[in-house]
Design a protein around this motif. Structure first.
Motif: not given
Lengths: 272, 272
Positions: A167-170, A188-191, A215-222
């Motif tokens: 599964s992924s975040v897009s 999802k698993r990658s970060l 922006s994508l990193l924002g979704e991972f709170n990175a």
């Protein structure tokens, strides 16, 4: 084992394991040598690597003490490499329709790629970086070259999800130059949450793609710790959406009529 | 420069420049040392690297003589690495819908990727290879790892042409497992006629993608010298369209009900 043999073996070990902490007793046992002899070996290696502008050995004293090789690139070696790169890139045969530059030969040369990675990694060596991120396809080799020096993993953002990654975040983002809406996907698993990330790519015009990764990193709170690119094009500086980044070279005035290109040093020199 | 310092510097030089031929006078001048002293240094380095199963120094006598570092991987080091890889891959948490295996963490670890590259490059070290080829995206880091050891460039086949690469040659091929018609593109500039090519990819099921690359190479009159993959799935051996290849591991019996995977050594052992 004699000192001469140990020096070869230890040099090999450190170059293979950058930024990896090893205890002195490990070496004492491996080589059947006194800690004092190992310390002398390390002093020799440290001195030579520093003299060559390659890096240094960092020794931590105490019970949890040990040593790790910190790769660096001297200002001199970095400037020399960037000068060569500029000369290579200014070849008019590289001009493609639309004012793009052919760079696949440079990005296809593992030695060149590793050098570029070293320059960028040296600029970021003082930062706490957990992972290097790039977007498929051209930034991938550069991302691995940087990550190898920093001894951290790489995650690759794709334009399309793949069944083999779970599964992924897009996210959707607007490409800076073409103003088109595009999609980016990260499994999802990658970060991990709150990871400290260094973004690497080959080329930046307006910066829309890199902004999409942010922006994508924002979704991972990175946390974005650094952004590094091989080349930036300065003809769209007004429209640039990314502010803090490090570039090796800056490409200006791709003139298809006169058949000339100007390549200047990027802002990496300011970081060295 | 003293012998101890020269040994560190020379070891660094050879590891940075695999398969690159350097004349002895170059070293004599660089270090201000007699040719006989350099020869003794080289003998020490050769002995240590051989004892560690890392490679050897190849010396050519005569006027055009010199020395180059030939990276190798001892059977022992290779077997040990493959055993570790099997254990890592047999973790049931890797099973994804459709019987695929999650491998992105392994392919995202630069150290792991470089080890895989070394095993494959060692299997091909006797072959005349001009270039390593892969298809975007997952095989890219492996291709660079192999190419770095062989000291040759990488070319990347894409599913879609890009304006930044100039004119291209494209073919259609039938994917082995899904039986779908797909497209592959390689920029014209990226490969010389009659090149000797090593194809690298991360995973092979029926082999349709690799077979597509072989067809594409036909358009460039190139010679396929070797095919190397990290993992092969043996559950479609009947349908396999690629015959001669080298694999590190063979994945069998991905059992989603029992939540088990069997991972065996690939056929790379036969080449070592």
């Amino acid at each position: 084992m004699k000192r001469s043999d140990r020096l070869v073996s230890l040099t090999h070990y450190f170059l293979e394991n950058p930024k990896y902490h090893t205890s002195l007793p490990y070496f004492s046992e491996k080589y059947g040598a006194a800690k004092s002899s190992i310390s002398e070996d390390l002093a020799i290696i440290d001195r030579v690597l520093q003299a060559e502008g390659t890096g240094h050995l960092q020794t931590l004293p105490g019970a949890s003490g040990g040593v790790s090789f910190v790769p660096e690139l001297s200002r001199e070696n970095g400037s020399k490499f960037i000068a060569e790169l500029r000369e290579t890139l200014e070849d008019p045969a590289r001009i493609l329709p639309g004012g793009y530059l052919y760079m696949s030969d440079i990005l296809g040369d593992p030695k060149m790629v590793n050098q570029i990675g070293r320059v960028l990694a040296a600029a970021f060596s003082g930062l706490a970086i957990d992972v290097v991120m790039t977007v498929a396809t051209k930034g991938i080799p550069l991302a691995y070259a940087v990550a190898a020096v920093l001894n951290v993993p790489v995650v690759i953002v794709r334009r399309d999800p793949r069944v083999t990654e779970g599964s992924s975040v897009s996210i959707n983002y607007v490409s800076g130059s073409s103003r088109k809406i595009q999609t980016m996907v990260l499994p999802k698993r990658s970060l991990q949450e709150n990871a400290n990330v260094c973004i690497i790519d080959d080329f930046m015009k307006a910066g829309g793609t890199i902004n999409g990764m942010v922006s994508l990193l924002g979704e991972f709170n990175a946390n974005v710790q650094a952004i590094g690119v091989l080349a930036e094009a300065d003809d769209e500086e007004d429209e640039r959406v990314v502010e803090h980044y490090t570039s090796l070279v800056k490409i200006t005035n791709v003139d298809m009529k006169q058949n000339t290109i100007d390549v200047h040093p990027g802002n990496v020199a300011d970081y060295q």
